[in-house]
Scaffold this motif. Structure first.
Motif, PDB file in Angstrom:
ATOM      1  N   LEU A   1       0.701   5.263   0.121  1.00 39.01           N
ATOM      2  CA  LEU A   1      -0.126   6.705   0.435  1.00 39.01           C
ATOM      3  C   LEU A   1       0.857   8.224   0.176  1.00 39.01           C
ATOM      4  O   LEU A   1       1.977   8.054   0.667  1.00 39.01           O
TER       5      LEU A   1
ATOM      6  N   ASP B   1       0.907  -1.317  -0.050  1.00 38.33           N
ATOM      7  CA  ASP B   1      -0.127   0.016  -0.047  1.00 38.33           C
ATOM      8  C   ASP B   1       0.831   1.307  -0.066  1.00 38.33           C
ATOM      9  O   ASP B   1       1.724   1.440   0.790  1.00 38.33           O
TER      10      ASP B   1
ATOM     11  N   SER C   1     -10.256   5.252   3.005  1.00 36.23           N
ATOM     12  CA  SER C   1      -9.447   4.564   2.473  1.00 36.23           C
ATOM     13  C   SER C   1      -8.909   3.169   3.412  1.00 36.23           C
ATOM     14  O   SER C   1      -7.400   3.184   3.663  1.00 36.23           O
TER      15      SER C   1
ATOM     16  N   ARG D   1      -3.496   7.686  -3.424  1.00 36.45           N
ATOM     17  CA  ARG D   1      -3.151   6.338  -2.847  1.00 36.45           C
ATOM     18  C   ARG D   1      -3.202   5.092  -3.896  1.00 36.45           C
ATOM     19  O   ARG D   1      -3.632   5.530  -5.086  1.00 36.45           O
TER      20      ARG D   1
END
Length: 691
Positions: free
Chosen positions: A17, A15, A475, A28
């Motif tokens: 960001l 992930d 998110s 994101r």
């Protein structure tokens, strides 16, 4: 403009960001992890998120990274060959360990004892001895040290750990051995117990120091490689790594003390959950982070995660400060199976991981997983991760049908529901470990659910725990990356004392705390922070005299600095309260101060909170379609909503599916999801008067 990147690597997804430090705007990206080399997935994700934001990588000033490199080295047993130097007479410290055998009464018969991280043949003794007060009883025999190190050189050790008896009280002999090792074993990384863990208890100090040496090569290599690749991508960014306790350290410091990174990934999620819960107006909550491979849970009070003094990864338990996170092998990729002997359905801990992944990913996987079950039940959209992963419903059905056939259900939907029910119970068990088994009633807490799969199972976990509301942050699939991007640099210094309260005055202890705080500040000041940026907190490990364990308790520095005796009075009361909460009794024994520590934190980076436009209770403008889902033993009609179109105050009635780029939320019948002004979904029973 300057930009900051939060990066979280999980077993299945990586992930990313991106935060604009001037405006707080975020971008994101979610991509598949690359277990063979985590940096490949990280660099791919960074390139994609920068392109989506329309910026050049050179505009990124900081990369804040939660990593599982150290964790994986332990779990996969791929660390270095470690040599251990200890005091004469203590060569079998790792083999004796704590003589603890897990399991039932016959556990000793069937338990395969894990091999120590440093073999006995790679463990040597040297002539020296220090007392518990730090006095030298037997001087260090340097010629003996050279002979013993020569044996380790012949054995081909790749890392060296030094753990001498009572080195927590005086580390001079360890320091000298390290100097000799630089001559006798050039280029070999060295870990000293007096630096890694200057605390009481020989075995815990030894295993922690050995673990540090075991993973140091992989962690330092990964940090160097990632730093070089970031530079090669045009980024002159400072790389910081998340520690197990939720604080950040520079890449160089992380490489020297990798044992503090064993729970780096889960700690980022808890930090992100605290940020989201505060935005929604809640301070006490359970965290529920369900990814593709595992689920991590923790308990937070007053926005402060409970901190433990032990970190457990697989069969290894080391003494390192970490967020008190419990992990179970339950994730979207957990494989369902029916053992022939019992014919009882089981889910996990085996996982399909990122490669090949669940059958529905269309990458060659054929085993039925939790994700496949959710596809069969109609809970998931046709694509995940913003379109990067398409879902093959036919493949999911074929995989789950093997479970239906093996259990005799002959009903694919009921087999899928069974898989989901079992994995929910597994995760409920983990939540009980951090709540009821610690003396907390989960009904007194909210439940913050995140991770790629967390929101899909959150409503069901709310029903099992009674923890309301269930909070689905904005998110949720990349919330751990939010945690990485919103945490601060941290360092701590500790001193073991093992003395009764009566041996100190308040003023004496305040002076010691000042010394420790000064030591902890040095690393952060060297990282470029100013004195005015730093905040300090204090804690102590306390026990009753005669006890074999201690309990960490916060210290009120101001009370000790006042010098009127109120410091120890307050500490005694705080310890008694915690002891009674944990064990339901108190003792009359004298209180004993075992270890004190100072923790220094840098400033928290700011991320502008989301503020949604008000839209009334009707969410129909965000409804995209209707679908059929299987829930509570029947097929029902459910609305499918686009979360990006929901407005503050909208109330989504269950059954419903709320889809977004990085996650999917399921609202069960009889429940509602209210959209908070700062973007979170608050799920409660429809009859809840708080609604």
């Amino acid at each position: 403009m300057a930009f900051r990147l939060g990066v979280d690597v999980g077993g299945t997804f990586t992930d990313i960001l991106l935060v604009n430090e001037d405006t707080g705007q975020t971008h994101r990206y979610k991509t598949s992890s690359t277990p063979e080399d985590q940096s490949v997935g990280v660099l791919h994700g960074i390139a994609q998120v920068c392109a989506a934001a329309g910026i050049e990588p050179a505009e990124v000033s900081e990369v804040l990274h939660g990593t599982t490199v150290a964790t994986n080295a332990i779990l996969e047993q791929k660390g270095a060959r470690v040599g251990l130097v200890t005091t004469r007479g203590f060569r079998q410290v790792l083999q004796i360990a704590r003589s603890f055998v897990p399991g039932g009464l016959a556990g000793w018969i069937i338990w395969p004892k894990p091999e120590p991280l440093a073999d006995l043949e790679d463990t040597v003794e040297v002539t020296e001895r220090v007392s518990t007060t730090g006095a030298v009883l037997t001087p260090l025999d340097e010629e003996d040290v050279r002979r013993q190190l020569a044996k380790l050189r012949t054995n081909g050790v790749e890392a060296l750990s030094i753990c001498l008896i009572n080195a927590y009280a005086n580390g001079a002999h360890e320091a000298r051995i390290a100097e000799i090792a630089a001559e006798e074993l050039p280029g070999i990384p060295v870990s000293r117990s007096s630096v890694v863990l200057p605390e009481l208890r020989e075995y815990e100090r030894a295993i922690t120091t050995v673990a540090n040496a075991y993973v140091q090569g992989q962690v330092s290599g990964y940090v160097r490689k990632l730093d070089a690749q970031l530079t090669g991508a045009g980024m002159d960014a400072q790389l910081s790594i998340l520690r197990s306790d939720g604080g950040l350290v520079s890449g160089a410091v992380a490489a020297d003390n990798p044992v503090s990174l064993l729970l780096s990934g889960p700690a980022g999620g808890v930090t992100g959950a605290a940020w989201a819960a505060e935005q929604a107006g809640f301070t006490d909550f359970l965290t529920f982070d369900m990814g593709g491979t595992s689920t991590d849970v923790a308990l937070v009070q007053n926005l402060q995660p409970r901190i433990g003094r032990e970190t457990t990864v697989g069969h290894l338990t080391v003494r390192a400060t970490s967020v008190d996170v419990r992990t179970v092998g339950a994730g979207g990729g957990s494989i369902a199976h029916v053992p022939p002997l019992t014919q009882a359905l089981r889910v996990g801990p085996q996982s399909a991981g990122a490669v090949p992944g669940p059958a529905s990913y269309g990458r060659g996987g054929t085993d039925p997983t939790v994700t496949d079950a959710n596809v069969v039940l109609g809970y998931l959209p046709s694509q995940l991760a913003g379109g990067e992963i398409g879902l093959d419903a036919e493949a999911a059905t074929a995989a789950v049908k093997t479970i239906a056939d093996a259990t005799g259900l002959n009903d694919v939907e009921r087999a899928a529901a069974g898989i989901v029910d079992i994995v929910n119970e597994n995760m409920f068990g983990a939540l009980k470990l951090v709540s009821t088994q610690q003396g907390f009633d989960p009904r007194d807490f909210a439940l913050v659910a995140f991770g790629g799969a967390g929101p899909l199972h959150a409503n069901a976990l709310g029903k099992l725990t009674g923890a309301w509301p269930v909070i689905i942050p904005p998110s949720p699939g990349v919330l751990s990356a939010y945690g990485d991007a919103t945490t601060s640099l941290r360092n701590e210094a500790a001193r073991t004392l093992v003395r009764p309260f009566g041996d100190f005055t308040d003023t004496e202890l305040a002076g010691l705390l000042d010394e420790l705080a000064s030591t902890a500040r040095d690393t952060l000041l060297a990282a470029g922070l100013g004195e005015e940026d730093l905040t300090v907190s204090y804690s102590a490990d306390v026990r009753y005299h005669g006890q074999g364990f201690e309990i960490p308790v916060p210290l009120d520095y101001a009370a000790f600095a006042a010098g009127d005796g109120g410091g120890f009075t307050g500490l005694r009361a705080a310890f008694d309260k915690e002891h009674e909460r944990l064990f339901s009794f108190l003792l009359d024994n004298e209180h004993e101060l075992v270890t004190v520590r100072s923790t220094v934190n840098g400033p928290h980076p700011e991320v502008t909170s989301i503020t949604l436009e008000a839209g009334g209770t009707d969410p129909s403008a965000a409804e995209r379609t209707r679908t059929s889902i299987f829930v509570d033993g029947a097929t029902v009609d459910a609305g499918v909503y686009d979360r990006d179109l929901l407005l503050a105050g909208n109330v989504v009635q269950g059954p419903a599916v709320i889809a977004e780029m990085d996650s999917t939320t399921l609202v069960l019948p009889g429940h509602t999801a209210t959209v908070h002004a700062h973007g979170s979904l608050l799920i409660r029973p429809a009859a809840d008067p708080k609604e």
